[in-house]
Design an enzyme around this catalytic site. Structure first.
Site, short mmCIF file in Angstrom:
data_model
loop_
_atom_site.label_atom_id
_atom_site.label_comp_id
_atom_site.label_asym_id
_atom_site.label_seq_id
_atom_site.Cartn_x
_atom_site.Cartn_y
_atom_site.Cartn_z
N HIS A 60 0.82 -1.21 0.00
CA HIS A 60 0.00 0.00 0.00
C HIS A 60 0.85 1.26 0.00
CE1 HIS A 60 -3.82 -2.04 0.46
NE2 HIS A 60 -3.37 -2.73 1.49
N ARG A 85 7.10 -6.16 3.41
CA ARG A 85 5.81 -6.74 3.00
C ARG A 85 5.67 -6.62 1.50
NH1 ARG A 85 -0.27 -5.21 5.02
NH2 ARG A 85 0.17 -3.22 3.97
N ASP A 99 16.55 -11.80 -3.42
CA ASP A 99 17.84 -11.51 -4.04
C ASP A 99 18.32 -10.11 -3.67
OD1 ASP A 99 17.92 -13.99 -5.20
OD2 ASP A 99 17.50 -13.31 -7.23
N GLU A 164 -5.72 -12.02 7.24
CA GLU A 164 -6.50 -10.77 7.17
C GLU A 164 -7.85 -10.95 6.49
OE1 GLU A 164 -4.23 -7.83 5.01
OE2 GLU A 164 -3.17 -9.36 3.86
N ASP A 190 -8.21 -5.23 6.98
CA ASP A 190 -8.82 -6.07 5.97
C ASP A 190 -9.68 -7.15 6.59
OD1 ASP A 190 -8.12 -5.24 3.24
OD2 ASP A 190 -6.07 -5.51 3.89
#
Length: 282
Positions: A60, A85, A99, A164, A190
């Site tokens: 977000h 996240r 990576d 969520e 959520d």
């Protein structure tokens, strides 16, 4: 020149060992701050706050691989655990952020054990998983300066999945049972929406669902975290077994603090009002 692995910078290691310094040197829940601005400078300011961990968000927030890399650089010298996240449970994205050198990943919207297993496979090299091999090109392996990185990569990675939705709550025990899921993180916003309580993270049914997940994690002996910007709620969840908690976000802290500061000067004081609005010192 060989570099050593850093398993101590993973949530798995830190939560097992207990807090060492930072906001919770007494060994309690690890207190975290959300980093959503996309700014390495802001990330560094947050890293020096005394918080135990930071969540660098790409779901977000206006973040990309390049901006996350810059933020990982900015916070690396501080005694804080960075978690990234991802925007989605995607094997390609997971490979890219690993990576890049992200050691702690949070995968959103994991609703069942099959989705959790897919995330686990994505963080592991074959034959245990499906992570693409590019260690010679990757910061994660310090460009092959870490001896035996391919064989020991699991030591440097912690995987948390986000609970969520109401579906995920119903399946939380199965998700926790997946080998390779190191922790769960509960997102009340959520979750509230999926339960028909949009914008009501404090609704009793939502809080009960969060508590159910925390209890399941305690029973499974796996760490659980939660997002809780209301202090009383955060402390309540800690009492119910939350091991790591997000208590604020950089953009929210800036927004609320700047509003509060501006409001102090926006309206004339009583003394100014009595004197026709002139400053009292005139």
């Amino acid at each position: 020149m060989p570099f050593r692995l850093e398993p101590e910078r993973t949530f798995r290691h830190a939560l097992a060992a207990g807090a060492e310094g930072g906001a919770n040197s007494d060994g309690g829940a690890k207190i975290g701050l959300w980093v959503c601005s996309g700014s390495p400078l802001v990330a560094e300011i947050m890293a020096g706050s005394g918080a135990d961990w930071l969540l660098i968000d790409t779901e977000h927030s206006p973040n990309s691989l390049e901006s996350v890399l810059a933020q990982l650089h900015a916070v690396h010298g501080y005694p804080v655990l960075p978690m990234v996240r991802l925007p989605w449970n995607d094997v390609v994205l997971i490979k890219q952020y690993l990576d890049l050198g992200a050691q702690n990943l949070l995968i959103p919207m994991v609703n069942d054990a099959e989705q959790a297993q897919a995330a686990v496979a994505a963080v592991r090299y074959p034959p245990r998983g499906v992570r693409g091999v590019g260690s010679a090109l990757a910061r994660a392996a310090r460009w092959n300066r870490i001896p035996d990185y391919l064989a020991r990569a699991d030591e440097t990675i912690s995987l948390a999945v986000q609970i969520e939705t109401a579906e995920a709550v119903a399946n939380v025990e199965e998700i926790l049972a997946v080998d390779g899921v190191d922790a769960i993180f509960i997102g009340p916003s959520d979750l509230a929406a999926s339960m028909g309580h949009l914008g009501q993270q404090e609704h009793p049914e939502v809080r009960a669902a969060v508590e159910r997940c925390l209890a399941a994690a305690v029973a499974a002996d796996k760490p659980a975290g939660v997002n809780a910007f209301v202090e009383a709620t955060a402390r309540h969840y800690i009492e119910h077994g939350a091991r790591f908690v997000l208590v604020g976000a950089d953009v929210a802290i800036l927004a609320r603090s700047s509003e509060e500061l501006s409001a102090r000067f926006a309206a004339p004081s009583a003394a100014q009002a009595d004197d026709g609005g002139r400053p009292a010192s005139y």
